[in-house]
Design a protein around this motif. Structure first.
Motif, PDB file in Angstrom:
ATOM      1  N   LYS A 138       0.803  -1.349  -0.059  1.00 40.38           N
ATOM      2  CA  LYS A 138      -0.171  -0.053   0.009  1.00 40.38           C
ATOM      3  C   LYS A 138       0.927   1.259  -0.066  1.00 40.38           C
ATOM      4  O   LYS A 138       0.375   2.267  -0.497  1.00 40.38           O
TER       5      LYS A 138
ATOM      6  N   ASP B 267       1.932  -0.110   6.508  1.00 41.51           N
ATOM      7  CA  ASP B 267       1.143  -0.423   5.010  1.00 41.51           C
ATOM      8  C   ASP B 267       2.543  -0.839   4.141  1.00 41.51           C
ATOM      9  O   ASP B 267       2.140  -1.631   2.822  1.00 41.51           O
TER      10      ASP B 267
ATOM     11  N   SER C 205       2.026  -4.734   3.668  1.00 37.55           N
ATOM     12  CA  SER C 205       0.802  -5.224   3.019  1.00 37.55           C
ATOM     13  C   SER C 205       0.902  -6.557   1.931  1.00 37.55           C
ATOM     14  O   SER C 205      -0.018  -7.147   1.894  1.00 37.55           O
TER      15      SER C 205
ATOM     16  N   GLU D  86      -6.588  -4.309  -3.610  1.00 41.18           N
ATOM     17  CA  GLU D  86      -6.174  -2.950  -3.209  1.00 41.18           C
ATOM     18  C   GLU D  86      -5.127  -2.923  -2.182  1.00 41.18           C
ATOM     19  O   GLU D  86      -4.623  -1.805  -1.774  1.00 41.18           O
ATOM     20  N   GLU D  87      -4.753  -4.192  -1.793  1.00 38.79           N
ATOM     21  CA  GLU D  87      -3.889  -4.152  -0.796  1.00 38.79           C
ATOM     22  C   GLU D  87      -2.353  -4.942  -1.152  1.00 38.79           C
ATOM     23  O   GLU D  87      -1.437  -4.747  -0.553  1.00 38.79           O
TER      24      GLU D  87
ATOM     25  N   LEU E 160      -1.587   1.451  -5.638  1.00 39.47           N
ATOM     26  CA  LEU E 160      -1.024   0.038  -5.476  1.00 39.47           C
ATOM     27  C   LEU E 160       0.089  -0.324  -6.435  1.00 39.47           C
ATOM     28  O   LEU E 160      -0.413  -0.501  -7.576  1.00 39.47           O
TER      29      LEU E 160
END
Length: 306
Positions: A147, A153, A156, A168-169, A267
């Protein structure tokens, strides 16, 4: 500048396919007709890679000639201080290389991880050598999307094996030697092992990395340096226009298009792990040694060391 523009132009010119799930049999492999560059790349302007970091297209590089292990990297995996070391490189690659000695039953090997500023298209080039006694390797060199580059993050894209990404991660792709369940002589053949939100489920109901293979390629040789390069092109979020490709000794061996890597524009692939990871699932030899040298991360095709 010319090399960078050429690489971008050729990427756009590649034929487009819509691809969901992996391609272990290589039926969607476009290497035979691809317009991607091969042979010499930006490294041709830097004999023996000297000064290659001066290229505006180079994001990160390490020839392992100076400093302590992991000095310019962000994470070092060296269990008990007995896995990673420097060794003599030879073959025109300088004096030193990184040696990874994995010990079955004691550790799973080790390696180095670097987070970096992402680019729309990322190229990773490294040299590797498998010792004569090296058996099958479970995981190898992995490019991950997180992320962000900060805080929790930035992790991730790590872990979560067997789980399908949400888009999305995280997503990831790894260039690995694959033994096809010991059907091929160790270490096997090169292949991609990828996780993304449109991957296919495995027979056990979990989501293990999908393979992109070239079953007709030669078995990976031991006791010699091999130039490995791979590329990932980000897709337009939600669209199947992403790509990945890999070259062996400057020759394009695999190229796949039509991949929907991500749903989020923020991302992007931003972390590389250079490692040799073993488990007793495949590996039977007590000691397994793999060496690495002349690693480069760039925005355009790199090519072999001149």
């Amino acid at each position: 500048m010319k090399l960078h523009l050429l690489a971008c132009t050729l990427l756009v010119a590649s034929p487009a396919l819509s691809l969901a799930g992996g391609d272990p049999e290589g039926k969607a492999n476009l290497a035979a007709t691809s317009k991607l560059p091969s042979g010499p790349g930006l490294a041709a302007a830097f004999p023996a890679d000297k000064g290659i970091g001066e290229s505006k297209d180079v994001i990160f590089h390490d020839d392992f000639e100076e400093g302590e292990i992991g000095k310019t990297w962000d994470e070092t995996g060296n269990p008990s201080g007995k896995v990673l070391s420097f060794a003599e490189a030879g073959s025109g690659l300088g004096k030193r290389c990184l040696r990874v000695e994995a010990h079955l039953g004691t550790d799973t090997g080790g390696g180095l991880t670097k987070w970096f500023e992402p680019a729309d298209t990322v190229f990773i080039r490294f040299y590797t050598r498998f010792d004569a006694g090296c058996d099958y390797v479970h995981h190898f060199v992995t490019l991950r999307a997180n992320k962000s580059l900060q805080g929790k993050d930035k992790w991730s894209g790590f872990g979560q094996a067997g789980l399908k990404p949400e888009g999305e991660e995280r997503f990831s792709t790894a260039i690995e030697p694959w033994g096809n369940w010991a059907k091929w002589t160790a270490p096997g053949r090169w292949n991609f092992y990828s996780y993304w939100h449109e991957m296919e489920v495995s027979k056990d109901g979990k989501y293990w990395g999908n393979s992109f293979g070239v079953p007709t390629a030669p078995i990976i040789p031991k006791e010699q340096w091999i130039c490995v390069e791979f590329m990932l092109k980000h897709n337009t979020p939600g669209e199947r226009d992403g790509e990945q490709a890999f070259w062996i000794d400057g020759k394009l061996q695999g190229h796949w298009t039509g991949i929907n890597w991500r749903k989020s524009p923020t991302l992007k692939a931003n972390a590389l792990t250079l490692e040799s990871y073993i488990t007793d699932s495949w590996t039977k030899n007590p000691v397994n040694v793999v060496s690495f040298d002349n690693l480069v991360i760039a925005k355009s095709y790199i090519g072999p060391v001149k």
